[in-house]
Design a protein around this motif. Structure first.
Motif, PDB file in Angstrom:
ATOM      1  N   GLN A  44       0.763  -1.050   0.237  1.00 38.93           N
ATOM      2  CA  GLN A  44       0.039   0.455   0.387  1.00 38.93           C
ATOM      3  C   GLN A  44       0.553   1.209  -0.066  1.00 38.93           C
ATOM      4  O   GLN A  44       0.308   2.448  -0.618  1.00 38.93           O
ATOM      5  N   ARG A  45       2.383   1.405   0.626  1.00 39.70           N
ATOM      6  CA  ARG A  45       3.141   2.734   0.499  1.00 39.70           C
ATOM      7  C   ARG A  45       3.220   3.091  -0.912  1.00 39.70           C
ATOM      8  O   ARG A  45       3.203   3.792  -1.468  1.00 39.70           O
ATOM      9  N   ALA A  46       3.557   1.760  -1.263  1.00 37.91           N
ATOM     10  CA  ALA A  46       4.140   1.785  -2.936  1.00 37.91           C
ATOM     11  C   ALA A  46       2.498   2.734  -3.871  1.00 37.91           C
ATOM     12  O   ALA A  46       2.758   3.066  -4.653  1.00 37.91           O
ATOM     13  N   VAL A  47       1.458   1.575  -3.701  1.00 38.24           N
ATOM     14  CA  VAL A  47      -0.146   1.933  -4.826  1.00 38.24           C
ATOM     15  C   VAL A  47      -0.277   3.763  -4.081  1.00 38.24           C
ATOM     16  O   VAL A  47      -0.576   4.313  -4.754  1.00 38.24           O
ATOM     17  N   ALA A  48      -0.223   4.244  -3.153  1.00 40.90           N
ATOM     18  CA  ALA A  48      -0.414   5.654  -2.498  1.00 40.90           C
ATOM     19  C   ALA A  48       0.641   6.448  -3.287  1.00 40.90           C
ATOM     20  O   ALA A  48       0.135   7.046  -3.506  1.00 40.90           O
ATOM     21  N   THR A  49       2.224   6.210  -3.076  1.00 45.27           N
ATOM     22  CA  THR A  49       2.612   6.983  -3.410  1.00 45.27           C
ATOM     23  C   THR A  49       2.418   6.845  -4.829  1.00 45.27           C
ATOM     24  O   THR A  49       2.363   8.253  -5.577  1.00 45.27           O
ATOM     25  N   ALA A  50       2.613   5.685  -5.989  1.00 44.75           N
ATOM     26  CA  ALA A  50       1.685   6.139  -7.113  1.00 44.75           C
ATOM     27  C   ALA A  50       0.614   6.842  -7.704  1.00 44.75           C
ATOM     28  O   ALA A  50       0.959   7.373  -8.454  1.00 44.75           O
ATOM     29  N   ASN A  51      -0.648   6.616  -7.097  1.00 45.42           N
ATOM     30  CA  ASN A  51      -0.836   7.172  -7.279  1.00 45.42           C
ATOM     31  C   ASN A  51      -1.541   8.704  -6.462  1.00 45.42           C
ATOM     32  O   ASN A  51      -1.875  10.065  -7.667  1.00 45.42           O
ATOM     33  N   TYR A  52      -0.652   9.270  -5.834  1.00 46.79           N
ATOM     34  CA  TYR A  52      -0.469  10.955  -5.293  1.00 46.79           C
ATOM     35  C   TYR A  52       0.436  11.181  -6.702  1.00 46.79           C
ATOM     36  O   TYR A  52       0.847  12.627  -7.475  1.00 46.79           O
ATOM     37  N   MET A  53       1.800   9.860  -7.051  1.00 44.33           N
ATOM     38  CA  MET A  53       2.640  11.031  -8.372  1.00 44.33           C
ATOM     39  C   MET A  53       1.982  10.718  -9.240  1.00 44.33           C
ATOM     40  O   MET A  53       2.653  12.078 -10.075  1.00 44.33           O
ATOM     41  N   PHE A  54       0.530   9.939  -9.570  1.00 47.85           N
ATOM     42  CA  PHE A  54       0.715   9.721 -11.416  1.00 47.85           C
ATOM     43  C   PHE A  54      -1.454  10.268 -11.036  1.00 47.85           C
ATOM     44  O   PHE A  54      -1.874   8.630 -11.391  1.00 47.85           O
ATOM     45  N   PRO A  55      -2.168  10.884 -10.305  1.00 49.64           N
ATOM     46  CA  PRO A  55      -3.038  10.703 -10.312  1.00 49.64           C
ATOM     47  C   PRO A  55      -4.080  10.565 -11.583  1.00 49.64           C
ATOM     48  O   PRO A  55      -5.386   9.599 -10.934  1.00 49.64           O
ATOM     49  N   ASN A  56      -4.101  10.381 -12.826  1.00 42.75           N
ATOM     50  CA  ASN A  56      -4.596  10.660 -13.645  1.00 42.75           C
ATOM     51  C   ASN A  56      -4.315   9.066 -15.102  1.00 42.75           C
ATOM     52  O   ASN A  56      -4.788   8.932 -16.058  1.00 42.75           O
ATOM     53  N   ASP A  57      -3.302   8.231 -13.620  1.00 40.80           N
ATOM     54  CA  ASP A  57      -3.182   7.430 -14.605  1.00 40.80           C
ATOM     55  C   ASP A  57      -4.041   6.082 -13.773  1.00 40.80           C
ATOM     56  O   ASP A  57      -4.102   6.052 -12.580  1.00 40.80           O
ATOM     57  N   THR A  58      -4.038   4.702 -14.890  1.00 37.10           N
ATOM     58  CA  THR A  58      -3.982   3.679 -14.282  1.00 37.10           C
ATOM     59  C   THR A  58      -3.066   3.074 -13.527  1.00 37.10           C
ATOM     60  O   THR A  58      -2.317   2.664 -14.035  1.00 37.10           O
ATOM     61  N   ILE A  59      -2.873   2.721 -12.543  1.00 38.45           N
ATOM     62  CA  ILE A  59      -1.474   2.257 -11.853  1.00 38.45           C
ATOM     63  C   ILE A  59      -1.632   1.292 -11.543  1.00 38.45           C
ATOM     64  O   ILE A  59      -2.784   0.036 -11.338  1.00 38.45           O
ATOM     65  N   HIS A  60      -0.600  -0.294 -12.811  1.00 43.54           N
ATOM     66  CA  HIS A  60      -1.309  -1.299 -12.436  1.00 43.54           C
ATOM     67  C   HIS A  60       0.090  -2.078 -11.399  1.00 43.54           C
ATOM     68  O   HIS A  60       1.525  -1.809 -11.555  1.00 43.54           O
ATOM     69  N   GLN A  61      -0.566  -3.297 -10.764  1.00 37.45           N
ATOM     70  CA  GLN A  61      -0.159  -3.450  -9.026  1.00 37.45           C
ATOM     71  C   GLN A  61       0.762  -4.814  -9.461  1.00 37.45           C
ATOM     72  O   GLN A  61      -0.115  -5.372 -10.394  1.00 37.45           O
ATOM     73  N   ARG A  62       1.870  -4.639  -9.249  1.00 35.50           N
ATOM     74  CA  ARG A  62       2.796  -6.378  -9.267  1.00 35.50           C
ATOM     75  C   ARG A  62       3.519  -6.355  -8.211  1.00 35.50           C
ATOM     76  O   ARG A  62       4.106  -5.882  -7.676  1.00 35.50           O
ATOM     77  N   ALA A  63       3.270  -7.591  -7.579  1.00 34.07           N
ATOM     78  CA  ALA A  63       3.931  -8.432  -6.516  1.00 34.07           C
ATOM     79  C   ALA A  63       5.188  -8.819  -6.766  1.00 34.07           C
ATOM     80  O   ALA A  63       6.275  -8.411  -5.732  1.00 34.07           O
ATOM     81  N   GLU A  64       5.613  -8.837  -7.329  1.00 35.19           N
ATOM     82  CA  GLU A  64       7.467  -8.448  -7.730  1.00 35.19           C
ATOM     83  C   GLU A  64       8.046  -7.701  -7.666  1.00 35.19           C
ATOM     84  O   GLU A  64       9.552  -7.475  -7.706  1.00 35.19           O
ATOM     85  N   LEU A  65       7.471  -6.302  -7.363  1.00 37.96           N
ATOM     86  CA  LEU A  65       8.126  -5.243  -7.449  1.00 37.96           C
ATOM     87  C   LEU A  65       8.092  -5.138  -5.835  1.00 37.96           C
ATOM     88  O   LEU A  65       8.720  -3.600  -5.328  1.00 37.96           O
ATOM     89  N   ARG A  66       7.396  -5.581  -5.315  1.00 35.19           N
ATOM     90  CA  ARG A  66       7.263  -5.625  -3.515  1.00 35.19           C
ATOM     91  C   ARG A  66       8.973  -5.570  -3.105  1.00 35.19           C
ATOM     92  O   ARG A  66      10.680  -6.138  -3.253  1.00 35.19           O
TER      93      ARG A  66
END
Length: 178
Positions: free
Chosen positions: A53-75
């Protein structure tokens, strides 16, 4: 075709500020972390991030108008019984000292190994290089990204900690493939 993959570490969290290890556990972004993430001014073609969630939240704040594709491999690296622990208290643990001071000799016990993290991060990197997107943003974690950068530079794992990114708004690692 020129391709840019811009790698970011998630922004500051409560546990970062408190000096606690997270690994696969999560804590919320600090207000400062939110402000830092909102400062990123780049428009990628696609955004990927860790499913923590800390990465998802960061991505959403950084790129609020983009679809965020989550990947467990990036943990982040899985830290086993160290997760949630205070770093100050772990300073007396010889196994943790080895992890911090001589990563080339570190042998995972309840933790994930550096080589396992490196393999999964390199796998994602290769997939991104093979994709049709030209400008790719990736939001991940400190140790996971350090493992990747160390491997991309063909550097020894003993230099791992020299590749740590501090926070999303401060620095990014650009991989430019031409």
């Amino acid at each position: 075709m020129s391709k840019t993959i811009r790698y970011y570490r998630h922004s500051e969290t409560e546990w970062n500020k408190q000096g606690r290890l997270q690994g696969w556990l999560d804590s919320p972004l600090t207000q400062h972390g939110v402000l830092l993430a909102k400062q990123i001014m780049w428009k990628p073609d696609v955004v990927y991030c860790s499913d923590l969630q800390r990465a998802v939240a960061t991505a959403n704040y950084m790129f609020p108008n983009d679809t965020i594709h989550q990947r467990a491999e990036l943990r982040e690296i899985y830290l086993g019984n160290w997760q949630g622990q205070w770093i100050e208290q772990l300073q007396h643990d010889s196994h943790y000292q080895c992890y911090q001071e001589t990563p080339q000799y570190f042998r995972a016990q309840s933790q994930e190994s550096f080589s396992t993290v490196t393999k999964r991060m390199l796998h994602v990197h290769e997939q991104l290089l093979a994709s049709t997107y030209e400008n790719i943003a990736v939001v991940s974690h400190g140790v996971a990204l350090a493992c990747l950068f160390c491997a991309l530079r063909n550097d020894s794992i003993e230099n791992l900690w020299g590749y740590m990114l501090t926070s999303a708004a401060y620095e990014a690692y650009d991989w430019i493939n031409q």
